[in-house]
Design a protein around this motif. Sequence first.
Motif, short mmCIF file in Angstrom:
data_model
loop_
_atom_site.label_atom_id
_atom_site.label_comp_id
_atom_site.label_asym_id
_atom_site.label_seq_id
_atom_site.Cartn_x
_atom_site.Cartn_y
_atom_site.Cartn_z
N GLY A 104 60.94 89.51 44.31
CA GLY A 104 60.01 88.39 44.40
C GLY A 104 58.82 88.51 43.47
N GLU A 105 58.24 89.71 43.39
CA GLU A 105 57.01 89.88 42.59
C GLU A 105 57.26 89.69 41.10
N ALA A 106 58.50 89.81 40.68
CA ALA A 106 58.82 89.69 39.26
C ALA A 106 58.47 88.31 38.69
N GLY A 107 58.36 87.30 39.54
CA GLY A 107 58.06 85.96 39.03
C GLY A 107 56.62 85.75 38.64
N ASN A 108 55.71 86.64 39.06
CA ASN A 108 54.29 86.39 38.85
C ASN A 108 53.92 86.28 37.38
N SER A 124 56.18 79.21 43.18
CA SER A 124 56.27 79.06 44.64
C SER A 124 57.41 79.90 45.21
N ILE A 125 58.57 79.85 44.57
CA ILE A 125 59.70 80.65 45.03
C ILE A 125 59.36 82.13 44.99
N SER A 126 58.72 82.55 43.92
CA SER A 126 58.36 83.95 43.74
C SER A 126 57.45 84.45 44.87
N ILE A 127 56.39 83.72 45.16
CA ILE A 127 55.41 84.22 46.13
C ILE A 127 55.96 84.16 47.56
N VAL A 128 56.81 83.21 47.85
CA VAL A 128 57.42 83.15 49.19
C VAL A 128 58.31 84.39 49.40
N VAL A 129 59.12 84.71 48.41
CA VAL A 129 60.02 85.86 48.54
C VAL A 129 59.24 87.16 48.67
N TRP A 130 58.23 87.35 47.79
CA TRP A 130 57.54 88.64 47.86
C TRP A 130 56.65 88.76 49.10
N SER A 131 56.11 87.67 49.60
CA SER A 131 55.27 87.74 50.81
C SER A 131 56.11 88.10 52.03
#
Length: 425
Positions: free
Chosen positions: A110-114, A78-85
């Motif tokens: 952000g995208e690094a969390g995917n 969730s943190i990852s996609i919020v940051v990259w969006s």
Amino acid sequence: MEIGKYRWKICALLFFATTINYLDRQVIGLLKPVLEDQFNWTETDYSNIVITFQAAYAISLLGFGGIIDRIGTKLGYSISIVVWSIAAMLHALATGTLSFAFMRGLLGLGEAGNFPAAIKTVAEWFPKNERALATGIFNSGANIGAVAAPILVPWILGIYGWEMAFIATGAIGFIWLIFWWLYYEVPSKHKELSQAEFDYIHADKEEKDENQEPVKWAKLFGFRQTWAFFFGKMLTDPIWWFFLFWLPSYFSERFQLDLKKPSLELIIVYTATTVGSIGGGWLSGKLINLGWPSFKARKITMLGFALAVVPIMLARYCDNIWQAVALISLAAASHQAWSANIYSIATDMFPKKAVSSVIGIGGMAGSVGGIFFPMIVGSLLDKYKLLGNINDGYNIIFLLCGSAYILAWLIIYSLAPKLEIAKID
């Protein structure tokens, strides 16, 4: 008793997240000719913007892997996609090379969390014989994102301008987030998961210490298995970045493809990668079901696809765009088949509690390679553009692409000739 299929719903969530992930990062490659004209970019300027993304992605991967192992996949994703969006949408405010580089850096963070989150989710939700297939399916989202981008971005560009292309694609991540929170939980806590499916997921004879504290990522560098994954990713990930960020402009410069219109050629290339991603995962899974040891099945599959990339060296002899499309489609599809299996090798070699950290380390290595390769690409293309034949620069790059996977496979085999699960205290 019927096993149940809820795990495949989880795989679908991972697929859509990865689709959005690659849609957001692909936008700038399709807008490159427009942005070059507006901001007077050289090939080196553009490569520096790509490098900024890769550097931020590399740093963040190392951190995100450990964070997700500690806070869990639900919150970490969730943190990852919020940051990259948010970062993707902020590209619309960029006014020049420096501001674009800043936004790309934030996107990379952000995208690094995917992938650490997605691979850990696969390890949690699938037995070993299904992991490569599940990984191949969700990883094919990278290709669907790359297919959707050549359709959506030119359309949005033509009607609303390049700024809206970033805003519209970036906003999609928040829609996915709603479904993630509604449907995801780890198997041990999921109320809709049947006991039969839970038992099937945990049927493998694996570690029994899942409640122990996650391992510190620095400790993982003491294992040969980590280095096998590290070099496998470092040598091959940059080739995929090249396909994403430079392939549209290659077709534009070599064959005068109009990137302001939806491109059938690019759609075909990225659609082929979907077949490779799912097919590569299916093939190794099929061999495992036939009785092959999982490690042998994955490595033999990877060798076959490494060899299938080699013909891209012949792209220099292509007289028309469709010959080039065929060779590049084969190479890009083979990369994704390779990718599905190298991720699964990591889940074979490490206990679940360390998987996300290992994926982060390998992803960081791939991004480090992705920092240096764009330097080579930008330098070569600028040099040969000045000499009046940029295609010679692309020919050299295709030679590097064709040899990278064989070298990577040899290193993996030398460091990890047989399956040994890392013994982590």
